[in-house]
Design a protein around this motif. Structure first.
Motif, PDB file in Angstrom:
ATOM      1  N   CYS A  14      -7.210 -21.556 -16.857  1.00 14.56           N
ATOM      2  CA  CYS A  14      -8.303 -22.062 -16.030  1.00 14.56           C
ATOM      3  C   CYS A  14      -9.529 -21.175 -16.222  1.00 14.56           C
ATOM      4  N   LEU A  15     -10.673 -21.775 -16.370  1.00 13.03           N
ATOM      5  CA  LEU A  15     -11.927 -21.038 -16.434  1.00 13.03           C
ATOM      6  C   LEU A  15     -12.791 -21.474 -15.259  1.00 13.03           C
ATOM      7  N   VAL A  16     -13.120 -20.537 -14.400  1.00 10.30           N
ATOM      8  CA  VAL A  16     -13.997 -20.808 -13.269  1.00 10.30           C
ATOM      9  C   VAL A  16     -15.397 -20.364 -13.671  1.00 10.30           C
ATOM     10  N   VAL A  17     -16.341 -21.289 -13.658  1.00  6.08           N
ATOM     11  CA  VAL A  17     -17.733 -20.980 -13.962  1.00  6.08           C
ATOM     12  C   VAL A  17     -18.468 -20.976 -12.626  1.00  6.08           C
ATOM     13  N   ALA A  18     -18.959 -19.803 -12.233  1.00  2.05           N
ATOM     14  CA  ALA A  18     -19.578 -19.646 -10.919  1.00  2.05           C
ATOM     15  C   ALA A  18     -21.044 -19.260 -11.064  1.00  2.05           C
ATOM     16  N   GLY A  19     -21.880 -19.926 -10.309  1.00  2.00           N
ATOM     17  CA  GLY A  19     -23.299 -19.573 -10.285  1.00  2.00           C
ATOM     18  C   GLY A  19     -23.527 -18.383  -9.369  1.00  2.00           C
ATOM     19  N   ASP A  20     -24.290 -17.418  -9.832  1.00  2.14           N
ATOM     20  CA  ASP A  20     -24.507 -16.218  -9.025  1.00  2.14           C
ATOM     21  C   ASP A  20     -25.493 -16.443  -7.879  1.00  2.14           C
ATOM     22  N   ASP A  21     -26.119 -17.629  -7.846  1.00  2.00           N
ATOM     23  CA  ASP A  21     -27.084 -17.921  -6.790  1.00  2.00           C
ATOM     24  C   ASP A  21     -26.794 -19.290  -6.174  1.00  2.00           C
ATOM     25  N   ASP A  22     -25.525 -19.620  -6.003  1.00  2.00           N
ATOM     26  CA  ASP A  22     -25.113 -20.906  -5.443  1.00  2.00           C
ATOM     27  C   ASP A  22     -25.274 -20.865  -3.927  1.00  2.00           C
ATOM     28  N   ASN A  23     -26.185 -21.661  -3.417  1.00  2.00           N
ATOM     29  CA  ASN A  23     -26.438 -21.687  -1.976  1.00  2.00           C
ATOM     30  C   ASN A  23     -25.634 -22.759  -1.250  1.00  2.00           C
ATOM     31  N   MET A  24     -24.897 -23.585  -2.002  1.00  2.00           N
ATOM     32  CA  MET A  24     -24.112 -24.647  -1.364  1.00  2.00           C
ATOM     33  C   MET A  24     -22.653 -24.247  -1.168  1.00  2.00           C
ATOM     34  N   LEU A  25     -22.096 -23.541  -2.147  1.00  2.00           N
ATOM     35  CA  LEU A  25     -20.700 -23.123  -2.097  1.00  2.00           C
ATOM     36  C   LEU A  25     -20.609 -21.622  -2.362  1.00  2.00           C
ATOM     37  N   PRO A  26     -19.574 -20.975  -1.865  1.00  2.00           N
ATOM     38  CA  PRO A  26     -19.442 -19.522  -2.098  1.00  2.00           C
ATOM     39  C   PRO A  26     -18.834 -19.232  -3.470  1.00  2.00           C
ATOM     40  N   GLY A  49     -27.724 -21.621  -9.791  1.00  2.00           N
ATOM     41  CA  GLY A  49     -27.229 -22.058  -8.498  1.00  2.00           C
ATOM     42  C   GLY A  49     -26.108 -23.066  -8.627  1.00  2.00           C
ATOM     43  N   HIS A  50     -26.084 -24.000  -7.700  1.00  2.00           N
ATOM     44  CA  HIS A  50     -24.989 -24.955  -7.596  1.00  2.00           C
ATOM     45  C   HIS A  50     -24.947 -25.940  -8.771  1.00  2.00           C
ATOM     46  N   LEU A  51     -26.076 -26.276  -9.337  1.00  4.08           N
ATOM     47  CA  LEU A  51     -26.133 -27.290 -10.382  1.00  4.08           C
ATOM     48  C   LEU A  51     -26.199 -26.683 -11.778  1.00  4.08           C
ATOM     49  N   LEU A  52     -25.603 -25.533 -11.971  1.00  9.90           N
ATOM     50  CA  LEU A  52     -25.735 -24.852 -13.253  1.00  9.90           C
ATOM     51  C   LEU A  52     -25.130 -25.625 -14.409  1.00  9.90           C
TER      52      LEU A  52
END
Length: 164
Positions: A14-26, A49-52
């Motif tokens: 599994c690869l989790v791609v996380a935005g460092d400035d996501d204001n919708m989800l942690p 952010g959330h839509l990266l």
């Protein structure tokens, strides 16, 4: 809550791609938590952010580059290696979404790129889809993208093009 305590049993990479400035989800906090709980999880934090995934991240390229996620034996590019589904596969997929289609009664709209005219249906996509390059299809998705199958089937039914 449904998956709590079960993530450790996940045996697939599994690869989790996380935005460092996501204001919708942690996302920034959730990535490390998932890495701790899932044995084959890698986390990639990217700027945005959330839509990266809309314009910053090419998921196919990430997967091809991350050999810790993809098996070493897997060398094919999923875009280049794509094969057209069989008629039976198309029929089965179409049948599987008919209940959702009946319940949601979707209406598709398409816009003529030259005139800006909006029409019911997806026929106006044919001129764009006839080109040589890839087409970015932007559509609204609902919870868990349940409508994605209906959307993909609609594009195929009206234009003969498979979305991948």
């Amino acid at each position: 809550r449904m998956v709590e305590g079960r993530l450790g049993k996940a045996e697939v990479p599994c690869l989790v791609v996380a935005g460092d400035d996501d204001n919708m989800l942690p996302s920034k906090d959730e990535g490390p938590r998932l890495r701790r709980e899932m044995p084959k999880c890698a986390v990639m934090e990217v700027g945005g952010g959330h839509l990266l995934l809309m314009d910053r991240v090419n998921v196919t390229s990430l997967l091809l580059e991350r050999r810790d996620i993809m098996p070493r034996s897997w060398k094919k590019n999923p875009v280049d290696a794509w094969t057209r589904p069989t008629r039976d596969q198309i029929d089965n997929a179409t049948e599987s979404i008919q209940t959702l289609r009946r319940l949601s009664s979707p209406v598709f709209l398409s816009t003529n790129g030259d005139t800006g005219e909006v029409k019911i249906g997806l026929r106006q996509l044919e001129t764009v889809l006839a080109g040589d390059g890839p087409v970015l299809f932007v559509g609204n998705h609902q919870l868990l993208a349940l409508d994605l199958g209906v959307l993909m089937e609609g594009v195929y039914r009206e234009t003969g093009t498979f979305m991948r």
